[in-house]
Design a protein around this motif. Structure first.
Motif, mmCIF file in Angstrom:
data_model
loop_
_atom_site.group_PDB
_atom_site.id
_atom_site.type_symbol
_atom_site.label_atom_id
_atom_site.label_comp_id
_atom_site.label_asym_id
_atom_site.label_seq_id
_atom_site.Cartn_x
_atom_site.Cartn_y
_atom_site.Cartn_z
ATOM 1 N N GLU A 32 4.044 1.200 -2.020
ATOM 2 C CA GLU A 32 3.230 0.305 -2.834
ATOM 3 C C GLU A 32 2.255 -0.515 -1.996
ATOM 4 O O GLU A 32 1.484 -1.295 -2.551
ATOM 5 N N ASN A 33 2.307 -0.343 -0.688
ATOM 6 C CA ASN A 33 1.295 -0.973 0.150
ATOM 7 C C ASN A 33 1.119 -0.158 1.420
ATOM 8 O O ASN A 33 2.024 0.560 1.851
ATOM 9 N N SER A 34 -0.059 -0.277 2.000
ATOM 10 C CA SER A 34 -0.397 0.550 3.159
ATOM 11 C C SER A 34 0.357 0.124 4.417
ATOM 12 O O SER A 34 0.583 0.944 5.311
ATOM 13 N N ASP A 35 0.775 -1.149 4.501
ATOM 14 C CA ASP A 35 1.530 -1.601 5.668
ATOM 15 C C ASP A 35 2.833 -0.830 5.808
ATOM 16 O O ASP A 35 3.215 -0.412 6.915
ATOM 17 N N ASP A 36 3.556 -0.648 4.691
ATOM 18 C CA ASP A 36 4.823 0.074 4.727
ATOM 19 C C ASP A 36 4.601 1.535 5.115
ATOM 20 O O ASP A 36 5.343 2.092 5.939
ATOM 21 N N ARG A 37 3.595 2.165 4.537
ATOM 22 C CA ARG A 37 3.308 3.556 4.871
ATOM 23 C C ARG A 37 2.944 3.703 6.351
ATOM 24 O O ARG A 37 3.428 4.600 7.038
ATOM 25 N N ASP A 38 2.107 2.800 6.849
ATOM 26 C CA ASP A 38 1.686 2.875 8.252
ATOM 27 C C ASP A 38 2.863 2.686 9.193
ATOM 28 O O ASP A 38 2.917 3.301 10.270
#
Length: 377
Positions: free
Chosen positions: A155-161
């Motif tokens: 749900e956010n790019s920080d977690d994916r990165d």
């Protein structure tokens, strides 16, 4: 029947509120849908084939987590699904292990999807007690994502990165979605102006959501004689390690600085009656639903500078990003909007435009999920 889909989630109430619309969409598309979860099944639709799992959410337990693993493994053998969708950390960890040890059916699964609504306490490096479970889960997921049929949603790019940096998965194996999906049209802006400025805190009654600091900010406002009403709405989460006990909630509201509304079911009506939404969370949020709902109601947003909140709150444009989670920072942000209602209205309009423009609505999320299920991403 197009095929069979198995959803595995930690809590049936959470699944019903946030994810069941995707399962209903699969039903309408001709799929046989099974839902396995822990918790209370009273609100879970009987349109699904339902399977109860004992899920211990508060802590890691070898016995309970082993039983969860065996339960999911048994379900895989029983249902032989063509889609497996694992949601929230415990089902993801146990489900990944179950899939990896179900070698006879591994090749038959065309799609495995794991959804991280947020990384929570497990990936908080400040909590050393989770270092070993975190290492085990990361390694298990690394092995799972060697399979090309696996995909993750965040749900956010920080977690994916973070997951890409940890080499758990490759960038192409993941999608960042704008939350779990909200019926934006259910919300409206209909707030009278001839009254004190109202700011709302709404969430589960857990410590990491900033409730204590919000109450302290309300006390500052009252001591300064500001015409600001602080409201809080939410429900206890006894299964959460950070749950605030009822006795402490009573202490927080005893002096009347904050008006406690309890668990409110009609959020569109509540949001239409306030002037701003405040969520000073210190959690590793996914993308808080309440921020999306408040934006859909044309409210300015006050939130912490944490992943998830940053996905929707644009400092100075549609809300205020707090420099820290202190009561003083919350008080200053609320007072700024209370003293400049034109600015608050302007920010609320910008918040509304963002959720409609950036795919936060329930239909957009469903369409993207169907693409993922069918391997088009």
């Amino acid at each position: 029947m197009k095929g069979r889909a198995l959803f595995v989630c930690n809590d049936a109430t959470y699944f019903t509120a946030h994810r069941s619309h995707i399962a209903h969409r699969l039903l309408r598309e001709g799929w046989d849908v099974h839902v396995a979860a822990g918790g209370d099944f009273s609100q879970l639709s009987s349109a699904f084939e339902r399977h109860y799992l004992e899920v211990e959410r508060r802590y890691f337990s070898f016995r309970n987590d082993l039983l969860l693993f065996l339960g999911i493994r048994s379900l895989l053998a029983e249902t032989e699904p063509q889609i497996v969708h694992l949601i929230t950390m415990k089902p993801i960890a146990a489900g990944a292990a179950a899939l990896l040890t179900s070698s006879g059916r591994w090749a038959k699964l065309p799609r495995i999807l794991v959804t991280f609504p947020g990384l929570g306490r497990l990936f908080d490096n400040r909590i050393w007690a989770y270092s070993i479970p975190r290492m085990i889960i990361c390694r298990t997921l690394q092995v799972l994502f060697r399979n090309r049929n696996c995909h993750a949603t965040f749900e956010n790019s920080d977690d994916r990165d973070l997951f890409v940096r940890l080499k758990i998965l490759e960038h192409r194996q993941s999608t960042v979605l704008s939350g779990a999906g909200v019926e934006l049209a259910d919300f409206r802006a209909a707030r009278p102006q001839e009254r004190a400025f109202r700011v709302l805190w709404a969430s589960r009654l857990v410590r990491g959501k900033g409730l204590v600091e919000f109450v302290q900010a309300a006390r500052m406002a009252r001591a300064s004689g500001d015409e600001i009403e602080f409201l809080m709405a939410g429900y206890a989460d006894p299964g959460h390690t950070d749950n605030i006990p009822a006795s402490e909630i009573d202490d927080l509201i005893r002096d009347g600085a904050v008006r406690y509304l309890g668990h409110v079911k009609d959020m569109p009506e509540l949001l239409a009656s306030v002037d701003a939404l405040c969520l000073p969370s210190s959690y590793m949020e996914g993308l808080p639903r309440i921020l999306i709902e408040a934006a859909a109601a044309s409210l300015p947003l006050i939130a912490s500078d944490v992943p998830g909140c940053r996905e929707i709150v644009q400092d100075g444009l549609n809300g205020i990003i707090l420099p820290d989670n202190s009561a003083e920072s919350i008080y200053r942000a609320v007072k700024r909007l209370a003293q400049d209602r034109a600015l608050a209205t302007q920010m609320g309009s910008a918040a509304l435009r963002k959720v409609y423009a950036d795919g936060f609505d329930i239909g957009s999320i469903q369409d993207q999920m169907l693409e993922i299920y069918l391997g088009d991403r």
